[in-house]
Structures are given as C-alpha cells and as structure tokens.
Write an enzyme that holds these catalytic residues in place. Structure first.
Site, PDB file in Angstrom:
ATOM      1  CG  HIS C  65      30.251  15.892  74.211  1.00 25.18           C
ATOM      2  ND1 HIS C  65      29.129  16.315  73.545  1.00 25.18           N
ATOM      3  CD2 HIS C  65      29.952  14.673  74.703  1.00 25.18           C
ATOM      4  CE1 HIS C  65      28.204  15.392  73.632  1.00 25.18           C
ATOM      5  NE2 HIS C  65      28.677  14.385  74.335  1.00 25.18           N
ATOM      6  CG  HIS C 115      23.185  11.975  69.639  1.00 24.38           C
ATOM      7  ND1 HIS C 115      23.298  10.716  69.129  1.00 24.38           N
ATOM      8  CD2 HIS C 115      24.152  12.058  70.599  1.00 24.38           C
ATOM      9  CE1 HIS C 115      24.263  10.058  69.756  1.00 24.38           C
ATOM     10  NE2 HIS C 115      24.788  10.846  70.646  1.00 24.38           N
ATOM     11  CG  HIS C 117      28.421  17.532  65.450  1.00 27.08           C
ATOM     12  ND1 HIS C 117      28.554  18.135  66.677  1.00 27.08           N
ATOM     13  CD2 HIS C 117      28.495  18.515  64.527  1.00 27.08           C
ATOM     14  CE1 HIS C 117      28.720  19.440  66.500  1.00 27.08           C
ATOM     15  NE2 HIS C 117      28.685  19.694  65.205  1.00 27.08           N
ATOM     16  CD  GLN C 265      28.048   6.676  70.263  1.00 30.03           C
ATOM     17  OE1 GLN C 265      27.378   7.096  69.332  1.00 30.03           O
ATOM     18  NE2 GLN C 265      28.468   7.436  71.245  1.00 30.03           N
ATOM     19  CD  GLN C 343      24.702   4.807  72.514  1.00 31.49           C
ATOM     20  OE1 GLN C 343      23.555   5.026  72.830  1.00 31.49           O
ATOM     21  NE2 GLN C 343      25.681   5.656  72.782  1.00 31.49           N
ATOM     22  CG  ASP C 529      19.182  25.294  78.643  1.00 30.16           C
ATOM     23  OD1 ASP C 529      19.057  24.737  79.752  1.00 30.16           O
ATOM     24  OD2 ASP C 529      20.263  25.730  78.221  1.00 30.16           O
TER      25      ASP C 529
END
Lengths: 255, 146, 756
Positions: C65, C115, C117, C265, C343, C529
């Site tokens: 990630h 986002h 998963h 979160q 967050q 993209d």
C-alpha cells in the site's frame, strides 16, 4: 450614515457561506462572513443570513444546537428589533428550531420543524422551482418580487419536510406563514419532493422580517448555472434565484 | 414473539452527547454528564437470538465502534429520556422503530432527578413538532399508526 | 551509540537469533506482513533487532500500500510530462495548468485513490473515509477542494437480500454522508455492476482542488527546515485504523471480517469540514507573511509514515515525542500512536516563528478542541539535520532508524506472464432486432439512469457547478469567482471489456474519459489512474496489471495527455482467488476557456443534422448488446489517428458555433446516446426526437454523436450524417418508432429499486 451591513453566519459545519456572501455582494449587499469565534461582533450588523450546511453536525436534530448558539442570541434580539433575517436550508432549520419561524411560540420553543424527507428519508439533491404564494409586501424580504414569482433553486437536503402538529399546521396555513411552495417550471403546484406539509418550501414569520427557505436559490442564481435556459450570453451575470437575494438586499437597504 | 429493546451506543467518544452536555449547561440545566444511545423496538423470539442477529447486522452494528445490549425494561429508567420521532403522515412504519435514549447525570454522579430530565427534554432534547418524549412519569410511546 | 543498543527499549522483536521458519511464524503471530528477507534487511540496517514500534513502522512503510513494491517499476512506463503538467506524480496529488485569470496562473490539483477493501468490510465507513482521505490529499497541496468524483464497481445487486446490494447501498450512503457534509460537490463518477465484484467491491475516489500556481504547498520539509516544528493537526489518535496499510494489502477473508472491521477508521466529516476551513485560513496567513512550509496528509502508516516521508523527501531526519500526540484514550501503545491510521489528521512542518499563529488558528479561532473529543493542533516533534527517524515515548527511545532505509524504495521483482491479447475475430454480425433490443439495452444495469444514486449526492454546493452530474458526459465547474474559466471532469473504465482484455480496457478507459471531456467542449489537460487488480504474486494476475499499464501508457501518448497522479490497488480477488475484472479506472480533467461555450448534450431544435463522428466497425465485443444476446464478438480496434481527428472535429464545430449538442458513445452504443440526448432535452422541457438510419446502432466502438446547426460549415470527411432531429418526442430508427417518454420510463426505473 454607512450602508447597512449583512452578516452571513458561519457555525462549525456550515458549508454554503462563500457562495451566499458572493451572491449577496453581487446583488449590492455589504455582506460579511461572521465566524462563530467572532460572535461578539454580530450585534453591530443590520441583517442576518444563515446559510446552508450542517451546523454542529446537526447533532440532536438539524439546527438544534445552532439554535442555542451564542450567535443566535443576537439573531433573536435582532428579530425582536425588526432586523431582516434570511435562513437557507440548514439556516432555515436553525430558524425553526430557534422558534423565530413561524414564530407562533416563544423563542427557542419550536412549534414546527423541517425534518426527515418522506416517504424516502434519504438526502435529495434536485433542481426545483418554488412560487411566491404570499402577497409580496407581506414580507419586506419578498417585496421586490412580482406577485406569484417563480424562483429556480436546488433542493439539497435530507430534512426538508415541514412538520408540525395539526393545530400549529393550521396556524401556519391560516396565518399566511407559507411563503413559497414547490411548483413546476410553469408555476403549476406540484407535490413537494420531500413530502413537506402544505407543500411548503419556505415559511415567514408573522411580522414578515424572517424568512426560512429550504431550497437553495443561490445555487441557480448565475447564468452559468443554467446555460440552456438562456444563460449563454453572459455566463457571469446574475439571474434566476438571485431575484430573492436582490429583494432581500433592497429590503435591507430600505431598513 | 415479544417486544424487545435493542440498545446500541458508541464505544468511541460520543461527540453528540458532549455537545448536548455543553448546550444543556448553557441553558442552565444542571447536568454533570450525558450519555446517549440508539434504541430499536423489535419483535423477536428470544433475547440471545436477537443479540446474535443484531451483532451480525452490518447496517446496525460495527463492533469496533459500538456496544450492544438487549434491554429488559421497555420503559426509561431514572435520569433517562427516550425520544421517538413521530412518523410522517401517510408513511407506513417499518418493522423496527428507532428512538434515541438520553441518560443525564447530576453532579453527585447519580441519575438526574425527574425535573432536570423534564427541563432538558423541554429546552433541547425534544422538538414536540416532530418528536415525542418519554421519561419516568411522563409519556407513553406513540402508537404505531394502524 | 543509540540508547536502543542497551536493554532500555521496552520490547524488542527478535530477528537475528531466529531461524527462518520460526521468524516467519513469529511475524505472522505479531500480525505483520513483512517477509523473512525483509525482516533480516531491517535488522541489518539497524545493526540490531528492531523494537516492536520499528517492526510495525517498517510493516506499514514497506507494505504494498505504501511502497508500491511490486508495481512501481511498471508505473514508470506511464507518460507523466507535458506542457499542461505543473506537478507530476511525486507528491500527494498532481497539478495541471487550468489557465490564467487576472494575472494569476491557476492550477487544478487532482488525486485519485481506492478504498476497496475497507468498503467491502464496512461499506459506509469504508467509502466515507475514502472521500475523507482523497480530500486531504488535495487540501495538503495548499488547494481549495472544489469537487469529488466516485467511480464505483459493484457486484450483482438484483437480489434484494444479496450482500452485494448491502455493500452497494452502504458505499453510496457513505460517500453521500461525507461529501455532503464537508460541502464539496460530487461532480462526476460512474457505476458498473458485474459478478466479478460480488466479493470485492471497487470504490475509487477522485478529488479536485484549485490553487494559484505560485502558492502551491509541497509535501516535503522545505530547504532550511532543520530545527523546524512538526505540528500534528486534527482528530485525537485512537486505536482505529491500526494495521490499515498491511490490511489493505491482504486478500479479504470472510472469517477475518470482524477482525478487519477494527482496521477501518471512523470518519468524522464534521471535523473535516472545520479542518478544511481552518487550513484555508492558515494558507492565507502563510501567504500574507510569505512563509514557506510543508504540509502533508496522514494516510497509510499514520504519524510515522507521514512525518518520515515529509522529512526524508526534504533531505532531513525527524524526531518526534509520542507523548505530545493528542490521543483519545490513555495508555495507547506506542506502536498504535505511531502507525495507527486515525482519520482527519494532517501534519505541518513550520518555521518556529509561524507555529504559534498556526496553533491559534486551529485551536482558538476554529476551536478544534470543542469540535471533537481532544481534537487539536500540537507540536509533536522537529525536523533534524541528521538523517535518522527517532520516536520517543514515556522517556524512552522506541524507534531510531536511518530514515532513508525506512522511506527508501523497496522493490519486489515478481514474475508475470504476458496477458494474452484479445485477437479480433471476423464473426458475422447477427441480425439485430432493434425494436426488441433498445428497451432491453436502456434497462441494462450498466446503461440505466444513475440518477437514483447520484441524487443522494450534493452536486451543487459552493455554487460553482455549471453542469452537474448526470447532465452531460462530464461535470463542469466554474471554479474561480468572476472568471470564465471552466474545469471538466469525467471518469471511465469498463469492466465488461476488462474481463476480456486488460490492455484494451485500459486503452478504452483513457479514450472514453478524454472523449467525455471533449464532448462538453473542454480540452483534456491531465489524467489520473487507479489500477484495481488481483494478486501480484499470481503471474497471470500481475500480467494483467502490466498489460493495463502498457495500455494506459500507449493511449495517453497517442492522445498527448499525461498522467499526473494515480494509485494502485492490488489483491482484489474473490473468495476463490479469482481476480476482479481488470479495472484500470481513469479520470480526465479538461480546461474550458469560456464556460458560456460549454456544450450540453440535450437536443436543441427540430430539423438539425445528426452527425456520427466515430468508428463504424461492426465489432460488438464487450458491448451491452453482446451480453444481452449471449454472443462472443471481437473487440473494436482503436485507430488513434481517427480518434484525434474526431476530437478536432468536435472542437472545430464548437468553435465555428454550429455544435448544438454532443454526447459520446459508450455503453449501449449510438442509439443509447441518441435516446439520452432526447432525455436530456426532455429534462429541460423540450419535446424533441430524431429519425435516424444507421445499421450498427448498438456498437460501442466509441465516438461522438453531434447535433449541428449547419453541417455545411464543417469539413465532414469521414463523418456520417445518420439522421435529423424531429419536433416530436419520438425516435424513428430504421423505420421503427419509439416514444421518448416510454423509453425514458424504462431507462429511469432499474436503479431506483436499489436506491429508492
């Protein structure tokens, strides 16, 4: 004497302040943002506009916490002194929670509310038209509009349905508190897209100095916002929903 | 089948309860602490099965965010006010009905007395145009429209 | 000598004493995704066993990630430079040049992320935090956030009780709740439904910002920043979102769903709304005082990831004291404070003389502590000349590593097999029964009206919207008060094609996104993209990814538009390990010199010529009608020279003042585009229709359907006049008559069942 000044109130969570102040200025108003941490400056203004958004995250109920905010102390005092007050969307919800509109009870003891849309309770963003159904001079805020004026706007809310108990609803209807109802482009009445009682889009208090309107006229108030309805020649000129703002600003100037 | 009350509240700090506390104090209502949770009136066979069903319902319950209890009593306890939204005219009620429960505490840490709860309800927690309030000695839940 | 060499460090993760097998087991038990070779590299770089905090820091920083370790080297194939590029893909967002107004050069900031998963596990919160994160990426460039968009890929929602329907609803409600609250219009987006997303939804998010080009704030510590303050702003750090970075790099397992939920979160759009406005005030203050600062959003890797990257990309080290971090709970472990992904947080690098004023703006003027529990701005550390990354906690040093090792590039050279290119066959086109097919096509899940979905989004807040979502192929804003400049935004990425040929789908995504922008009268100025693919450790799935990158690169070069920002999301698989349909999702930003000349798609008047500018190939591969008929067919070929000519012709028609209306042709083909132009007119109260004669009305090879006032004014080489507009609301297609109202009812209905 200086020109009358308009305060556009910013609560935490307000989100339509910039376009509101921009349109008021374009209509000739001396408008300024007043932020919640500068509530102490509010009393000096001559008129108040409560813009859209989610003041205090609509905690407890839409508009409920803002209605008890320090800033609304000055709005209530101003109302008693006849200052002109315009609430749009969340600002309208605040004015109902503050009891200023329809104004049939004491301050901060609401007798009506703009609450969850029905039958579908979700947020709705849709272009609408609203029609002035009071005599224009019933309120200084609408005085410059022609009788039966049809104003374009965007409904953008999850809680725009007028609700009250039957007695208060009758008082609202009989007392001429419904200022605007939902119509189609030709001005023919339609059912409110949010299930609002009396198909009401806006309410006014008895004295006429406070107007609470759910749809946003400032979002269809510039030519660029409706290019295909005659907006192409001068996209940066005001039109449409700006008429209500212009009428408000003119009333402030007279006051 | 009998009626149960499912209570779901936040494990994380409840900003709404905190805001209500600040606003109530500003209104001169003598409260020291405020708690809040959602209540759902539901029909179910037994409490354990209901607990399991709600715990696995992602639309209602997120274990990292919420706590979940099935209440025995279907009436507000001391210091509590239950606020039920009035149904919109012409709208059928869903199977489950949601209300919000507030619990107010006095400065001695005990549940706030009835008159304090009444003041909080009247001044802030309930808009009678669209909601009905229940607390000890006041109010029955609104009848579901037939 | 580092104090860590002593036994003072509370907890150390043993690496050096353990054999590979035991080490692998320990790592798994500790919940980290680092491999044995990576753990040994960490120990070597530190010259000792890592602490627990260091273990989790590297786990986050070296996760797929954060590091793009198996994809970054392929992404270099994308074109990222061009005359419109102000800032390519190096920081949190890219920036393209929009135009000049009143002596100022304005840039459009664009970011694009996934986002996926989190949204599969907790749809509402997952999607909401997606919007929250992308908004911060744009905000931290010093920009005002002006729009969001949401390309969505859902599973089969037809069944009332399906999990896919639950996800599809939760995602939309989450995006609505967050975007509406912060007051940023949702300007564009698309949604496709496909069985390949039943177990793995795709939630991509795009955000746009507006910035004066001389006022861009960068996400690195500026030159001379040694000794400057590191200021953390926002929500109190809590245990939510711990393990987020490595979580999103693992395939979802339903059994872990409960455990994974904790990694998602909790969004707070109300706090974000205040944070955004407070940050705008800080921008203004810094500008006024001519102070240069660094600003970066906290994402994967939390405080550690953000502070390490902002320091190291400026050529510095950093030292932070975790005790200074505002936390939601006492006794949070150091590792959770350091890498948890709570967050609504941002991080400034500020010269000390500016710090007090920044803290005052956030904490006093915008009252952050009163907005959310223990939210605030606080000094948590400083920038150091020594290139180490040091964390203190309760008087001890819990992390002390060379910063370049922590943030430097890691790379996994994974094997892949080249994706098999779809070879166009020469099948006979079946005879198409237009009368039966048109209603079916319009009711198809990928064609039917999206309005039930996007009417839940505020598309007009800020008062800058020229063409709201759904009114045209691209959304258009007039972002600068008083200026005629406009910005257009569109997205694309067709999973029906992706399931057949990853490369062709990627090329098509670039083509469709750019066409949509061209159709409203804009000039494409930049692309982003988001590559949503399967498991890179499976050679065929990595091969699909590589093919898509090549497809994006080829199409972008051919069209002369650069990629300025992007994102990769891997491990998107079904429970059985099948990759989702290859999904290179593309967003295109366009510039409009005069918003008054924006083109709308609704038919304007009777008797106008209708021109078809595009491919006349009889290739139905990947089309809606091929699916409805259950046929396999060749994919359309792309002729880039013809594509450039088509765009030029649309532009010429607009500039000549003869272009009355324009729509691109995609899902559902030419006839769908025509029907929608009639629907668009109907929505404006114009009862118009058209009569056309065209033999290939459902082909999705792409192009533009245009209503012009005077065809004689144009060079129509290669253009087909397929019909004429009518003064009645009817479509007459090769002699078959359809009523526009009836077609509209068919088209409007399907999604309103899912989104009542």
């Amino acid at each position: 004497m200086s020109a009358p000044r308009i305060a556009v109130l910013v609560f935490p969570g307000t989100n339509s302040e910039d376009e509101t102040v921009r349109l008021l200025r374009a209509c000739g108003g001396d408008a300024h943002l007043v932020h919640w941490s500068r509530a102490d400056t509010l009393a000096a203004y001559d008129a108040y506009v409560l813009p859209g958004g989610f003041a205090y995250e609509d905690r407890i109920r839409a508009g409920a916490i803002a209605a008890h905010d320090r800033m609304v102390d000055d709005v209530i005092t101003g109302c008693e002194r006849g200052k002109l007050i315009l609430g749009i969307c969340n600002g309208a919800q605040v004015l109902l929670e503050a009891g200023l509109v329809p104004g049939t009870g004491p301050a901060r003891r609401p007798t009506a509310a703009f609450t969850h849309n029905a039958p579908q309770a979700h947020y709705l963003c849709a272009h609408v038209y609203v029609k002035l159904v009071i005599e224009p001079h019933r309120s200084p805020i609408t005085a410059e509009l022609p009788p039966g004026a049809v104003v374009p706007a965007y409904a953008a809310h999850g809680e725009g349905r007028l609700a009250a108990d039957p007695a208060h609803l009758r008082e609202i209807a009989d007392g001429g508190h419904v200022a605007f109802v939902y119509v189609d482009a030709d001005g023919t009445p339609v059912r409110a897209p949010n299930g609002s009682a009396l198909d009401a889009a806006a309410l006014v208090n008895r004295e006429g100095n406070v107007l609470a309107i759910m749809p946003h006229p400032e979002r269809d108030a510039w030519n660029y916002q409706h290019l295909d309805r005659g907006g192409r020649t001068d996209p940066l000129a005001c039109s449409g929903g700006a008429a209500l703002f212009a009428s408000f600003v003119a009333a402030v100037a007279r006051s | 089948m009998s009626e149960f009350i499912v209570a779901i509240g936040l494990k994380i700090p409840d900003n709404t309860a905190q805001t209500a506390l600040v606003a109530l104090r500003r209104l001169g209502v003598a409260v020291e602490w405020v708690e809040r949770c959602d209540l759902w009136r539901v029909e179910a066979g037994d409490s354990a099965a209901l607990h399991a069903r709600v715990a696995s319902d992602e639309t209602l319950f997120n274990p990292s965010k919420h706590w979940l209890r099935i209440l025995d009593a279907a009436e507000p306890g001391p210091g509590e006010a239950w606020i039920t939204p009035l149904p919109a005219p012409g709208c059928a009620e869903g199977r489950a009905r949601r209300l919000v429960a507030w619990r107010l505490f006095a400065s001695d840490g005990r549940p706030a007395p009835r008159e304090t709860v009444a003041a909080a309800v009247e001044r802030l927690l309930c808009n009678p145009a669209i909601e009905c309030a229940q607390y000890q000695g006041k109010g029955a839940p609104p009848e579901a429209p037939k | 000598m580092s104090p860590l060499a002593s036994d003072r460090a509370a907890t150390v993760f043993p690496v050096r004493a353990l054999d590979d097998k035991t080490l692998a087991a320990r790592a798994e038990a500790a919940g980290v995704a680092l491999r044995v070779d990576e753990l040994r590299r960490i120990a070597d770089a530190c010259g000792r066993d890592p602490t627990i905090v260091e273990l989790h820091a590297f786990d986050a920083q070296w996760s797929e990630h954060c590091s793009y370790k198996s994809s970054r080297h392929f992404l270099r194939r994308l074109p990222t430079e061009g005359p419109d590029v102000v800032l390519g893909p190096a920081e949190d967002s890219g920036i393209v040049h929009l135009g000049e107004y009143d002596g100022e050069r304005y840039g459009i900031v664009i970011a694009h992320e996934s986002h996926n998963h989190p949204s599969q596990v907790v749809p509402f919160e997952g999607a909401a935090t997606g919007i929250g994160g992308i908004v911060r990426d744009v905000l931290c460039m010093g920009a005002e956030v002006i729009a969001v968009a949401d390309p969505l890929r859902f599973g089969r929602v037809e069944e009332r009780t399906s999990h896919a329907r639950h996800v599809a609803r939760g995602v939309v409600d989450g995006i609505a709740a967050y975007g509406n609250a912060i007051g940023v219009p949702n300007l564009a987006g698309d949604v496709y439904f496909h069985a390949g997303f039943d177990d793995n939804v795709l939630v991509n998010v795009v955000a746009l910002g507006l910035v004066k080009e001389r006022e861009i704030i960068h996400s690195f510590a500026p030159p001379g920043a040694q000794g400057w303050d590191i200021v953390l702003v926002g929500k109190a750090t809590d245990p939510s979102g711990f393990g987020g970075a490595s979580f999103s790099s693992l395939t979802l397992d339903a059994a872990d769903s409960d455990a994974n939920r904790g990694a998602v979160q909790v969004p707070d759009p109300f706090l974000k709304s205040v944070l955004m406005r407070a940050s705008y005030r800080v921008f203004a203050m810094l500008r006024e005082k001519k102070i240069v600062a660094g600003f970066k959003d906290l994402g994967a890797g939390g405080i550690m990831g953000c502070s390490a990257e902002i320091a190291s990309s400026g050529g510095y080290g950093a030292e932070l004291n975790l005790d200074e971090v505002n936390v939601a709970l006492d006794d949070l472990p150091a590792a959770v404070i350091a890498v948890g992904e709570t967050q609504e947080r941002l991080l400034w690098v500020l010269p000390p003389e500016a710090t007090a004023e920044v803290l005052r703006i956030y904490n006093d003027e915008f009252t952050l502590p009163a907005i959310a529990h223990n939210a605030r701005a606080a000094i948590v550390g400083r920038i150091t000349a020594e290139k180490r990354y040091v964390l203190r906690h309760r008087g001890e040093i819990v992390m002390d590593v060379p910063i370049d090792v922590l943030t430097g590039s890691v790379r996994d050279e994974l094997p892949y097999v080249e994706a098999v290119r779809h070879e166009p066959g020469g099948n006979e086109l079946p005879a198409l029964d237009v009368e039966a097919l048109l209603p079916q096509v319009l009711a198809h899940r990928d064609v039917a009206s999206r309005e039930p979905l996007f009417r839940r989004y505020d598309g007009v807040v800020r008062g800058t919207t020229v063409l709201p979502r759904g009114m045209a192929d691209a959304g258009v804003l007039a972002p600068i008060a008083g200026a005629r400049l406009g910005v257009a935004l569109a997205v694309a990425g067709n999973p029906r094609v992706g399931a057949i040929d990853p490369r062709a789908a990627a090329e098509q995504a670039v083509l469709e996104a750019t066409r949509r922008v061209v159709a409203v009268g804009a000039r494409p100025i930049g692309l982003t993209d988001c590559l949503n693919f399967g498991n890179p450790r499976k050679a065929d799935q990595l091969g699909a990814f590589v093919a898509a990158v090549d497809g994006l690169a080829h199409a972008a070069r051919e069209l002369g538009v650069a990629f300025v920002s992007g994102n990769v999301s891997l491990y998107n698989e079904s429970k059985e390990g099948r990759a989702v349909p290859a999904s290179a999702v593309v967003a295109c930003v366009g510039a409009i010199a005069d918003i008054g000349a924006t083109v709308t798609p609704g038919l304007k008047r009777a008797g106008s010529p209708l021109l078809w500018i595009g491919s006349r190939e009889l290739a139905l591969g990947g089309s809606v009608v091929a699916e409805l008929l259950g046929i396999e067919a060749p994919l359309p070929q792309t002729d880039y020279a013809a594509e450039r000519l088509a765009a030029a012709l649309v532009r010429d028609a607009r500039e000549a003042g003869v272009l009355l209306a324009c729509r691109t042709v995609s899902d559902g083909g030419v006839l769908t585009a025509l029907a929608r132009m009639a629907f668009d007119a109907r929505a404006q109260g114009r009862a118009l229709g058209a009569e056309i004669d065209y033999g290939n009305p459902f082909c999705e090879a792409g192009g533009y359907l245009c209503e012009v006032s005077d065809a004689g004014a144009l060079d129509l080489t290669g253009v087909l006049r397929i019909g004429t507009t009518l003064a009645e609301p009817a479509l007459i297609v090769n002699g078959t008559r359809f009523e526009v109202d009836a077609l509209h009812a068919i088209w409007s209905q399907p999604l309103s069942e899912v989104y009542p």
